[in-house]
Design a protein around this motif. Structure first.
Motif, PDB file in Angstrom:
ATOM      1  N   THR A   7       0.850  -1.181   0.000  1.00  0.00           N
ATOM      2  CA  THR A   7       0.000   0.000   0.000  1.00  0.00           C
ATOM      3  C   THR A   7       0.892   1.239   0.000  1.00  0.00           C
ATOM      4  O   THR A   7       2.085   1.165   0.258  1.00  0.00           O
ATOM      5  CB  THR A   7      -0.979  -0.018   1.204  1.00  0.00           C
ATOM      6  OG1 THR A   7      -1.858   1.091   1.092  1.00  0.00           O
ATOM      7  CG2 THR A   7      -0.249   0.055   2.533  1.00  0.00           C
ATOM      8  N   GLY A   8       0.313   2.376  -0.302  1.00  0.00           N
ATOM      9  CA  GLY A   8       1.077   3.623  -0.372  1.00  0.00           C
ATOM     10  C   GLY A   8       0.317   4.653  -1.171  1.00  0.00           C
ATOM     11  O   GLY A   8      -0.755   4.363  -1.710  1.00  0.00           O
ATOM     12  N   LYS A   9       0.869   5.844  -1.244  1.00  0.00           N
ATOM     13  CA  LYS A   9       0.215   6.959  -1.937  1.00  0.00           C
ATOM     14  C   LYS A   9       0.034   6.637  -3.429  1.00  0.00           C
ATOM     15  O   LYS A   9       0.754   5.798  -3.971  1.00  0.00           O
ATOM     16  CB  LYS A   9       1.114   8.180  -1.778  1.00  0.00           C
ATOM     17  CG  LYS A   9       0.440   9.522  -1.930  1.00  0.00           C
ATOM     18  CD  LYS A   9       1.444  10.603  -1.537  1.00  0.00           C
ATOM     19  CE  LYS A   9       1.053  11.961  -2.082  1.00  0.00           C
ATOM     20  NZ  LYS A   9      -0.180  12.504  -1.523  1.00  0.00           N
ATOM     21  N   GLY A  10      -0.886   7.308  -4.059  1.00  0.00           N
ATOM     22  CA  GLY A  10      -1.167   7.067  -5.477  1.00  0.00           C
ATOM     23  C   GLY A  10       0.063   7.240  -6.355  1.00  0.00           C
ATOM     24  O   GLY A  10       0.829   8.179  -6.191  1.00  0.00           O
ATOM     25  N   GLY A  11       0.280   6.295  -7.249  1.00  0.00           N
ATOM     26  CA  GLY A  11       1.320   6.434  -8.259  1.00  0.00           C
ATOM     27  C   GLY A  11       2.752   6.168  -7.835  1.00  0.00           C
ATOM     28  O   GLY A  11       3.675   6.310  -8.637  1.00  0.00           O
ATOM     29  N   VAL A  12       2.979   5.768  -6.569  1.00  0.00           N
ATOM     30  CA  VAL A  12       4.370   5.584  -6.114  1.00  0.00           C
ATOM     31  C   VAL A  12       5.020   4.302  -6.640  1.00  0.00           C
ATOM     32  O   VAL A  12       6.229   4.144  -6.568  1.00  0.00           O
ATOM     33  CB  VAL A  12       4.476   5.588  -4.567  1.00  0.00           C
ATOM     34  CG1 VAL A  12       4.154   6.962  -4.002  1.00  0.00           C
ATOM     35  CG2 VAL A  12       3.597   4.516  -3.954  1.00  0.00           C
ATOM     36  N   GLY A  13       4.192   3.380  -7.147  1.00  0.00           N
ATOM     37  CA  GLY A  13       4.754   2.138  -7.677  1.00  0.00           C
ATOM     38  C   GLY A  13       4.291   0.888  -6.943  1.00  0.00           C
ATOM     39  O   GLY A  13       4.953  -0.146  -6.978  1.00  0.00           O
ATOM     40  N   LYS A  14       3.134   0.967  -6.296  1.00  0.00           N
ATOM     41  CA  LYS A  14       2.602  -0.198  -5.559  1.00  0.00           C
ATOM     42  C   LYS A  14       2.423  -1.407  -6.471  1.00  0.00           C
ATOM     43  O   LYS A  14       2.870  -2.509  -6.151  1.00  0.00           O
ATOM     44  CB  LYS A  14       1.226   0.127  -4.937  1.00  0.00           C
ATOM     45  CG  LYS A  14       1.236   1.210  -3.908  1.00  0.00           C
ATOM     46  CD  LYS A  14      -0.168   1.525  -3.449  1.00  0.00           C
ATOM     47  CE  LYS A  14      -1.031   2.129  -4.539  1.00  0.00           C
ATOM     48  NZ  LYS A  14      -0.587   3.465  -4.983  1.00  0.00           N
ATOM     49  N   SER A  15       1.745  -1.182  -7.612  1.00  0.00           N
ATOM     50  CA  SER A  15       1.470  -2.312  -8.510  1.00  0.00           C
ATOM     51  C   SER A  15       2.778  -2.891  -9.043  1.00  0.00           C
ATOM     52  O   SER A  15       2.938  -4.112  -9.137  1.00  0.00           O
ATOM     53  CB  SER A  15       0.591  -1.865  -9.674  1.00  0.00           C
ATOM     54  OG  SER A  15      -0.629  -1.357  -9.180  1.00  0.00           O
ATOM     55  N   THR A  16       3.710  -2.011  -9.382  1.00  0.00           N
ATOM     56  CA  THR A  16       4.987  -2.472  -9.919  1.00  0.00           C
ATOM     57  C   THR A  16       5.734  -3.313  -8.884  1.00  0.00           C
ATOM     58  O   THR A  16       6.216  -4.409  -9.184  1.00  0.00           O
ATOM     59  CB  THR A  16       5.857  -1.251 -10.324  1.00  0.00           C
ATOM     60  OG1 THR A  16       5.116  -0.462 -11.246  1.00  0.00           O
ATOM     61  CG2 THR A  16       7.166  -1.688 -10.940  1.00  0.00           C
ATOM     62  N   VAL A  17       5.807  -2.819  -7.659  1.00  0.00           N
ATOM     63  CA  VAL A  17       6.551  -3.538  -6.622  1.00  0.00           C
ATOM     64  C   VAL A  17       5.826  -4.837  -6.235  1.00  0.00           C
ATOM     65  O   VAL A  17       6.458  -5.868  -6.011  1.00  0.00           O
ATOM     66  CB  VAL A  17       6.795  -2.636  -5.390  1.00  0.00           C
ATOM     67  CG1 VAL A  17       7.475  -3.414  -4.281  1.00  0.00           C
ATOM     68  CG2 VAL A  17       7.634  -1.426  -5.775  1.00  0.00           C
ATOM     69  N   ALA A  18       4.494  -4.781  -6.213  1.00  0.00           N
ATOM     70  CA  ALA A  18       3.728  -6.002  -5.915  1.00  0.00           C
ATOM     71  C   ALA A  18       3.997  -7.052  -7.002  1.00  0.00           C
ATOM     72  O   ALA A  18       4.288  -8.216  -6.697  1.00  0.00           O
ATOM     73  CB  ALA A  18       2.235  -5.682  -5.843  1.00  0.00           C
ATOM     74  N   ALA A  19       3.932  -6.618  -8.261  1.00  0.00           N
ATOM     75  CA  ALA A  19       4.154  -7.539  -9.374  1.00  0.00           C
ATOM     76  C   ALA A  19       5.591  -8.078  -9.352  1.00  0.00           C
ATOM     77  O   ALA A  19       5.827  -9.262  -9.622  1.00  0.00           O
ATOM     78  CB  ALA A  19       3.876  -6.825 -10.698  1.00  0.00           C
ATOM     79  N   ALA A  20       6.537  -7.215  -9.005  1.00  0.00           N
ATOM     80  CA  ALA A  20       7.947  -7.623  -8.952  1.00  0.00           C
ATOM     81  C   ALA A  20       8.176  -8.634  -7.823  1.00  0.00           C
ATOM     82  O   ALA A  20       8.879  -9.630  -7.997  1.00  0.00           O
ATOM     83  CB  ALA A  20       8.836  -6.396  -8.754  1.00  0.00           C
ATOM     84  N   THR A  21       7.554  -8.375  -6.685  1.00  0.00           N
ATOM     85  CA  THR A  21       7.692  -9.288  -5.542  1.00  0.00           C
ATOM     86  C   THR A  21       7.138 -10.667  -5.895  1.00  0.00           C
ATOM     87  O   THR A  21       7.758 -11.696  -5.621  1.00  0.00           O
ATOM     88  CB  THR A  21       6.938  -8.724  -4.314  1.00  0.00           C
ATOM     89  OG1 THR A  21       7.425  -7.409  -4.045  1.00  0.00           O
ATOM     90  CG2 THR A  21       7.122  -9.608  -3.093  1.00  0.00           C
ATOM     91  N   ALA A  22       5.969 -10.660  -6.526  1.00  0.00           N
ATOM     92  CA  ALA A  22       5.335 -11.929  -6.901  1.00  0.00           C
ATOM     93  C   ALA A  22       6.188 -12.672  -7.925  1.00  0.00           C
ATOM     94  O   ALA A  22       6.341 -13.897  -7.846  1.00  0.00           O
ATOM     95  CB  ALA A  22       3.944 -11.667  -7.455  1.00  0.00           C
TER      96      ALA A  22
END
Ligand SMILES: Nc1ncnc2c1ncn2[C@@H]1O[C@H](COP(=O)(O)OP(=O)(O)OP(=O)(O)O)[C@@H](O)[C@H]1O
Ligand SMILES: [Mg+2]
Length: 397
Positions: A7-22
């Motif tokens: 989680t985090g503020k809009g646009g900081v890269g949540k989806s990218t980091v989540a996808a990278a972690t997975a």
């Protein structure tokens, strides 16, 4: 099953980091599911694939599930909404306006998380990564079942019986339809399921990770999120600083940014001193596709297994003392003046800024008087008297 939520503020890269972690946990051989509750299909975009409503495989051991929040909402809310609509209709509210009135803002996100429960029950996954909505709001809303616990266990069953007995009379007298038994059933089911989801997300196997970029305003919000998440009992187990400028071969423009970021980075480390702080470089292009994401993942975790991060302790603890007991709640960054404490029967009401948690006291404390409270080094400590208060009957206000 490990649950890692970003989680985090809009646009900081949540989806990218989540996808990278997975991508990383799947590459290590863990059966991994990435779950997104976001209506925008950014997770699918990150992998550079299109995904449907069901979990879809994007690599060996890696599946993506873009939850159809709208459909989820209709399934879980339909019966309750139907009843509310019938009441509003009697009240003469325009049907379009009524439809809007029966939708709770943010509810879609929360209901989309019900999918997490089904995946946990399926026993199919070693790791579930959750790509969450922009702020901690969703997780706060999930505290609702806890806040409603008292009502659900004591008031609703009585109400249900009363309504059942008196429905014909009441409907005629009041002129509004009384809820059918199904409506109560739907409310109870929804409550129980949301409670389970919260149990999963606040449980020992879950780690909430805050994503931020090295900017003052973003850091300020991340600090507030840590306070709020702790208040509601979630275990934040790491911080990812994304979009860090590499400081090699810097022209004056970049050198300026590198300096500014270095200052914020130092503050990030100070702020989250007892958490691992991972970094991810600002890439020369958008990290899209499995290979690019794996690179981001390796950069972030730098040899650490994302699944094997130190599990955080239960945020609420009770310790016995010679003259009573102390309830401790982690509340980073707050002072005593920021916290408002109240008591409502066997619940402790803790308010920090705009957020309030109704904390159900363990039975050993429920009938004891609060004799003091202080905040020490990011921890709220509430002292309870040694003996049960004879005037405080169970459940009394
Ligand atoms: N380290 C990075 N280097 C370069 N580009 C990045 C990096 N991290 C993320 N991006 C890009 O930044 C954009 C926003 O990232 P992302 O979608 O992951 O953010 P988000 O926090 O999920 O956003 P939202 O709040 O809208 O869900 C995307 O185009 C992504 O590819
Ligand atoms: Mg996103």
């Amino acid at each position: 099953m490990r649950i890692l939520l970003f989680t985090g503020k809009g646009g900081v890269g949540k989806s990218t980091v989540a996808a990278a972690t997975a991508a990383l946990t799947a590459a290590a051989g863990h059966r991994t599911l990435v779950l997104s509750t976001d209506a925008a299909h950014s997770l699918a975009d990150a992998y550079g694939v299109t995904v449907g409503r069901e979990p879809e495989q994007v690599a060996p051991d890696l599946f993506v599930h873009q939850v159809d929040a709208q459909r989820r909402f209709e399934e879980s809310w339909a019966e309750i909404q139907g009843y509310l609509l019938s009441v509003l209709e009697v009240a003469g509210v325009d049907p379009v306006a009524a439809e809007e009135l029966t939708v709770i803002p943010g509810a879609e996100e929360v209901l989309a998380l019900l999918e997490l429960r089904l995946h946990a029950l399926s026993d199919e996954w070693d790791v579930v990564v959750v790509d969450c909505a922009p702020t901690a709001e969703t997780l706060r809303l999930l505290a609702l079942p806890e806040a409603l616990g008292w009502y659900m266990s004591r008031v609703l069953p009585v109400e249900r019986r009363v309504v059942k007995a008196l429905r014909p009379v009441l409907s005629r007298a009041a002129g509004v339809p009384m809820p059918e038994d199904d409506v109560f059933g739907a409310v109870e089911r929804l409550h129980a399921e949301l409670d389970e989801v919260r149990g999963l997300l606040a449980g020992p196997e879950a780690g909430i990770r805050l994503v931020l970029t090295p900017e003052q305003v973003v850091l300020a919000e991340a600090r507030r999120s840590l306070t709020t998440l702790s208040l509601f009992g979630y275990r934040v187990d790491g911080v990812v600083v994304n979009r860090v400028f590499p400081d090699d071969g810097a022209d004056p423009w970049r050198a300026g940014w590198v300096r500014a970021q270095a200052e914020v980075l130092a503050e990030v480390h100070d702020s989250f001193a007892d958490l691992p702080v991972w970094r991810s470089e600002f890439r020369p292009s958008e990290p899209v596709g499995l290979e690019a994401l794996l690179e981001v993942g390796r950069d972030v975790y730098d040899g650490v297994d994302p699944v094997d991060v130190r599990r955080r302790p239960e945020p609420v603890r009770v310790t016995r003392t010679s003259d009573g007991a102390v309830l401790r709640l982690r509340l980073p960054f707050v002072t005593r003046a920021d916290v408002d404490l109240g008591r409502d029967g066997d619940e402790l009401v803790v308010t920090v800024g705009p957020y309030r948690r109704l904390l159900t006291l363990p039975s050993g404390l429920a009938r004891r008087r609060v004799i003091g409270a202080r905040v020490d080094d990011g921890e709220l400590q509430v002292r309870f008297a040694g003996d049960a208060d004879p005037t405080r009957a169970k459940g009394e206000q």
